[in-house]
Scaffold this motif. Structure first.
Motif, PDB file in Angstrom:
ATOM      1  N   MET A   1     -31.443  -3.891  53.450  1.00 43.84           N
ATOM      2  CA  MET A   1     -30.919  -5.043  54.178  1.00 43.84           C
ATOM      3  C   MET A   1     -29.607  -5.480  53.525  1.00 43.84           C
ATOM      4  SD  MET A   1     -33.347  -5.825  56.531  1.00 43.84           S
ATOM      5  CE  MET A   1     -33.443  -7.570  56.825  1.00 43.84           C
ATOM      6  N   VAL A   2     -28.557  -4.719  53.718  1.00 47.26           N
ATOM      7  CA  VAL A   2     -27.257  -5.001  53.122  1.00 47.26           C
ATOM      8  C   VAL A   2     -26.241  -5.198  54.236  1.00 47.26           C
ATOM      9  CG1 VAL A   2     -27.746  -3.683  51.032  1.00 47.26           C
ATOM     10  CG2 VAL A   2     -26.670  -2.542  52.959  1.00 47.26           C
ATOM     11  N   GLN A   3     -25.146  -5.821  53.884  1.00 49.58           N
ATOM     12  CA  GLN A   3     -24.086  -6.002  54.859  1.00 49.58           C
ATOM     13  C   GLN A   3     -23.409  -4.670  55.130  1.00 49.58           C
ATOM     14  OE1 GLN A   3     -23.289  -8.872  56.448  1.00 49.58           O
ATOM     15  NE2 GLN A   3     -25.080  -9.799  55.475  1.00 49.58           N
ATOM     16  N   LEU A   4     -23.415  -4.251  56.373  1.00 51.42           N
ATOM     17  CA  LEU A   4     -22.859  -2.952  56.713  1.00 51.42           C
ATOM     18  C   LEU A   4     -21.351  -2.882  56.490  1.00 51.42           C
ATOM     19  CD1 LEU A   4     -24.822  -2.141  59.971  1.00 51.42           C
ATOM     20  CD2 LEU A   4     -25.112  -1.071  57.749  1.00 51.42           C
ATOM     21  N   LYS A   5     -20.691  -4.035  56.481  1.00 48.89           N
ATOM     22  CA  LYS A   5     -19.237  -4.017  56.370  1.00 48.89           C
ATOM     23  C   LYS A   5     -18.759  -3.889  54.921  1.00 48.89           C
ATOM     24  CE  LYS A   5     -18.298  -6.604  60.605  1.00 48.89           C
ATOM     25  NZ  LYS A   5     -17.643  -7.789  61.205  1.00 48.89           N
ATOM     26  N   GLU A   6     -19.663  -3.974  53.971  1.00 48.27           N
ATOM     27  CA  GLU A   6     -19.264  -3.863  52.579  1.00 48.27           C
ATOM     28  C   GLU A   6     -18.825  -2.422  52.273  1.00 48.27           C
ATOM     29  OE1 GLU A   6     -21.196  -4.313  48.102  1.00 48.27           O
ATOM     30  OE2 GLU A   6     -22.323  -4.912  49.877  1.00 48.27           O
ATOM     31  N   LYS A   7     -17.620  -2.278  51.756  1.00 50.99           N
ATOM     32  CA  LYS A   7     -17.129  -0.951  51.414  1.00 50.99           C
ATOM     33  C   LYS A   7     -17.770  -0.499  50.111  1.00 50.99           C
ATOM     34  CE  LYS A   7     -12.945   1.807  50.866  1.00 50.99           C
ATOM     35  NZ  LYS A   7     -11.478   1.811  50.873  1.00 50.99           N
ATOM     36  N   GLU A   8     -18.301   0.712  50.112  1.00 54.55           N
ATOM     37  CA  GLU A   8     -19.042   1.192  48.957  1.00 54.55           C
ATOM     38  C   GLU A   8     -18.165   2.057  48.068  1.00 54.55           C
ATOM     39  OE1 GLU A   8     -23.070   2.606  49.753  1.00 54.55           O
ATOM     40  OE2 GLU A   8     -22.774   1.994  51.827  1.00 54.55           O
ATOM     41  N   PRO A   9     -18.333   1.942  46.746  1.00 52.51           N
ATOM     42  CA  PRO A   9     -17.601   2.814  45.834  1.00 52.51           C
ATOM     43  C   PRO A   9     -18.341   4.137  45.647  1.00 52.51           C
ATOM     44  CG  PRO A   9     -18.896   1.263  44.582  1.00 52.51           C
ATOM     45  CD  PRO A   9     -19.118   0.915  46.040  1.00 52.51           C
ATOM     46  N   ILE A  10     -17.697   5.102  45.014  1.00 55.95           N
ATOM     47  CA  ILE A  10     -18.379   6.319  44.578  1.00 55.95           C
ATOM     48  C   ILE A  10     -19.342   5.948  43.451  1.00 55.95           C
ATOM     49  CG2 ILE A  10     -18.093   8.585  43.518  1.00 55.95           C
ATOM     50  CD1 ILE A  10     -15.333   8.723  44.806  1.00 55.95           C
ATOM     51  N   GLU A  11     -20.561   6.452  43.537  1.00 54.12           N
ATOM     52  CA  GLU A  11     -21.556   6.171  42.502  1.00 54.12           C
ATOM     53  C   GLU A  11     -22.148   7.472  41.980  1.00 54.12           C
ATOM     54  OE1 GLU A  11     -24.562   3.458  43.677  1.00 54.12           O
ATOM     55  OE2 GLU A  11     -23.196   1.725  43.767  1.00 54.12           O
ATOM     56  N   ALA A  12     -22.446   7.482  40.685  1.00 59.99           N
ATOM     57  CA  ALA A  12     -23.093   8.624  40.042  1.00 59.99           C
ATOM     58  C   ALA A  12     -24.266   8.104  39.223  1.00 59.99           C
ATOM     59  CB  ALA A  12     -22.115   9.383  39.149  1.00 59.99           C
ATOM     60  N   ASN A  13     -25.424   8.735  39.407  1.00 59.00           N
ATOM     61  CA  ASN A  13     -26.636   8.329  38.695  1.00 59.00           C
ATOM     62  C   ASN A  13     -27.208   9.529  37.947  1.00 59.00           C
ATOM     63  OD1 ASN A  13     -27.094   5.497  39.934  1.00 59.00           O
ATOM     64  ND2 ASN A  13     -26.826   6.820  41.718  1.00 59.00           N
ATOM     65  N   PHE A  14     -27.608   9.298  36.702  1.00 56.99           N
ATOM     66  CA  PHE A  14     -28.179  10.344  35.860  1.00 56.99           C
ATOM     67  C   PHE A  14     -29.559   9.889  35.390  1.00 56.99           C
ATOM     68  CE2 PHE A  14     -23.608  10.526  35.576  1.00 56.99           C
ATOM     69  CZ  PHE A  14     -23.316  11.869  35.722  1.00 56.99           C
ATOM     70  N   LEU A  15     -30.539  10.774  35.535  1.00 55.60           N
ATOM     71  CA  LEU A  15     -31.903  10.460  35.116  1.00 55.60           C
ATOM     72  C   LEU A  15     -32.398  11.535  34.164  1.00 55.60           C
ATOM     73  CD1 LEU A  15     -34.514   8.712  35.507  1.00 55.60           C
ATOM     74  CD2 LEU A  15     -35.176  10.362  37.265  1.00 55.60           C
ATOM     75  N   PHE A  16     -32.958  11.088  33.040  1.00 51.97           N
ATOM     76  CA  PHE A  16     -33.573  11.991  32.069  1.00 51.97           C
ATOM     77  C   PHE A  16     -34.974  11.444  31.788  1.00 51.97           C
ATOM     78  CE2 PHE A  16     -29.062  11.448  31.297  1.00 51.97           C
ATOM     79  CZ  PHE A  16     -28.585  12.742  31.379  1.00 51.97           C
ATOM     80  N   SER A  17     -35.979  12.317  31.841  1.00 54.51           N
ATOM     81  CA  SER A  17     -37.335  11.836  31.587  1.00 54.51           C
ATOM     82  C   SER A  17     -38.152  12.886  30.846  1.00 54.51           C
ATOM     83  CB  SER A  17     -38.037  11.463  32.905  1.00 54.51           C
ATOM     84  OG  SER A  17     -38.317  12.606  33.680  1.00 54.51           O
ATOM     85  N   TYR A  18     -39.177  12.385  30.158  1.00 53.07           N
ATOM     86  CA  TYR A  18     -40.141  13.254  29.477  1.00 53.07           C
ATOM     87  C   TYR A  18     -41.538  12.809  29.893  1.00 53.07           C
ATOM     88  CZ  TYR A  18     -42.956  15.481  25.893  1.00 53.07           C
ATOM     89  OH  TYR A  18     -43.911  16.230  25.242  1.00 53.07           O
ATOM     90  N   TYR A  19     -42.343  13.774  30.331  1.00 55.65           N
ATOM     91  CA  TYR A  19     -43.699  13.506  30.811  1.00 55.65           C
ATOM     92  C   TYR A  19     -44.675  14.364  30.020  1.00 55.65           C
ATOM     93  CZ  TYR A  19     -47.740  13.693  34.003  1.00 55.65           C
ATOM     94  OH  TYR A  19     -48.994  13.654  34.540  1.00 55.65           O
TER      95      TYR A  19
END
Length: 401
Positions: A21-39
């Protein structure tokens, strides 16, 4: 392997829409996500050895995702990851005579996967739609998947309608327990080596008022093809013989999920979730969870969470040595057994939005979020602890704007 994200795992209700539920007119930046996990897990009911034996497993995960807006209308999403794991259960595929002994987690392998998606929005009509393609590869199965979605925000922006449909296609290498492989030359143990999974989801999200949001999600999942695992053993009663796991070649799953979020004050949010699950193997399940994000400052959040799950056994499930020799279908996989699970954990999240420096004359690199999440998991059957695990994950999120 209950942490893998492929069609081999149980489907869960799609929760994408509740955070959309976000404002559709908001201009989005480039995003990068990194995930590291140990199970890491350990248990005593491995289906590879007929519902008994070591379930020790260790898994390390590395994952990267990119959200790249091309313009104000089109955005591409890219995900790539690798799981590197060792498993005592896998080690026991070739270990008929060591079924009653502990073995080390010596069988090592990896799973690699990638997904590419596109999202298109129409600000004037408050629409978003798009789709994606994905592939994955593991030692015994290759998969590809695809999906399409559509969402519509109401005129007053208080209601979101979300539709998603997709499919997974898995191609198995038929690896049998070592002592049963000779049978395949004369009378094939299995003639099917593919699994097709089709799912559709409808989610309705509603802003009840300035502080409350609720959502309901209805999903239907249909699977066809090889639904058993070729190297899972089943041992019969009153006989020394055993066979591989055998299950019907189709399955229908129907989960229904309810979400409720309430903003209590500027420091505290309450997030509740409940899901009812039914399938035509006669598994009925209830899942409930609670998250309580606590935000003492604008940039720091402390998020304890708890999840409880209980389910009835599939009509084809029996533990080690209880199946009859004349049964048509049988499994001793406790994923399909009468079990209860508890997961408890905490997440520490820091969102500083600190500019780390310029990467071009016009683009800054900003640290958006650092999150550290850990949890412990316990699976019981009739008050007996049969599996326990823990996971710890680190997530780093950056933006370029």
């Amino acid at each position: 392997m209950l942490f893998f994200t492929s069609a081999k795992t149980q489907f869960v209700v799609d929760s994408t829409a509740i955070d959309s539920m976000v404002q559709l007119k908001e201009k989005e930046p480039i995003e990068a996500n990194f995930l590291f996990s140990y199970y890491e897990q350990d248990g005593t009911k491995s289906p590879v050895t007929g519902g008994i034996g070591d379930e020790e497993l260790k898994d390390m995960v590395g994952k990267v995702s990119l959200n790249i807006p091309i313009n104000d209308t089109i955005k591409f999403n890219f995900l790539a990851g690798i799981d590197i794991y060792s498993s005592a259960s896998t080690d026991n595929i070739n270990n008929e005579y060591g079924l009653y002994t502990e073995t080390s987690a010596s069988a090592k392998d990896k799973r690699t996967y990638g997904n590419l998606g596109v999202e298109i929005k129409n600000d004037k009509r408050r629409l978003k739609y798009g789709g994606g393609l994905g592939v994955s590869s593991e030692y015994d199965v290759k998969s590809f998947n695809y999906n399409v979605f559509f969402s519509k925000l109401s005129k007053n922006r208080n209601t979101l309608y979300y539709l998603k449909a997709g499919a997974y296609h898995d191609f198995w290498q038929l690896i049998y327990p070592s002592e049963l492989r000779w049978l395949d030359g004369n009378d094939a143990l299995l003639t099917e080596s593919t699994r097709n999974t089709f799912n559709g989801t409808f989610t309705l999200t509603q802003d009840l008022n300035a502080r409350m949001k609720a959502s309901i999600s209805l999903e239907t999942v249909y699977q066809q093809g090889l639904l058993s695992t070729p190297f899972h053993r089943v041992y019969f009663n009153n006989t020394n013989t055993h066979d591989i796991e055998r299950l019907p070649n189709s399955k229908l799953k129907i989960p229904i999920g309810l979400y409720y979020n309430v903003y209590l004050n500027k420091y505290l949010v309450l997030k509740l979730f409940y899901r009812y699950y039914y399938d035509d193997f006669d598994v009925k399940a209830h899942t409930a969870s609670i998250e309580l994000p606590i935000r003492p400052t604008q940039s720091f959040a402390f998020i304890p969470f708890y999840r409880y799950h209980t389910q009835t056994a599939a009509k084809y499930f029996q533990p080690f040595g209880y199946h009859g020799i004349n049964d048509e279908y049988y499994t001793s996989d406790f994923d399909l057994g009468n079990i209860a699970t508890n997961r408890v954990g905490i997440e520490l999240r820091y969102s500083p939005f600190v500019k780390l420096g310029k990467i071009t004359k016009k683009k800054n690199l900003t640290l958006k979020k650092i999150a550290l999440r850990g949890s412990k998991y316990f699976r019981t059957r009739e008050s007996e602890l049969i599996l326990k695990s823990y996971i710890i994950a680190l997530e780093l999120s950056f933006r370029f704007d």
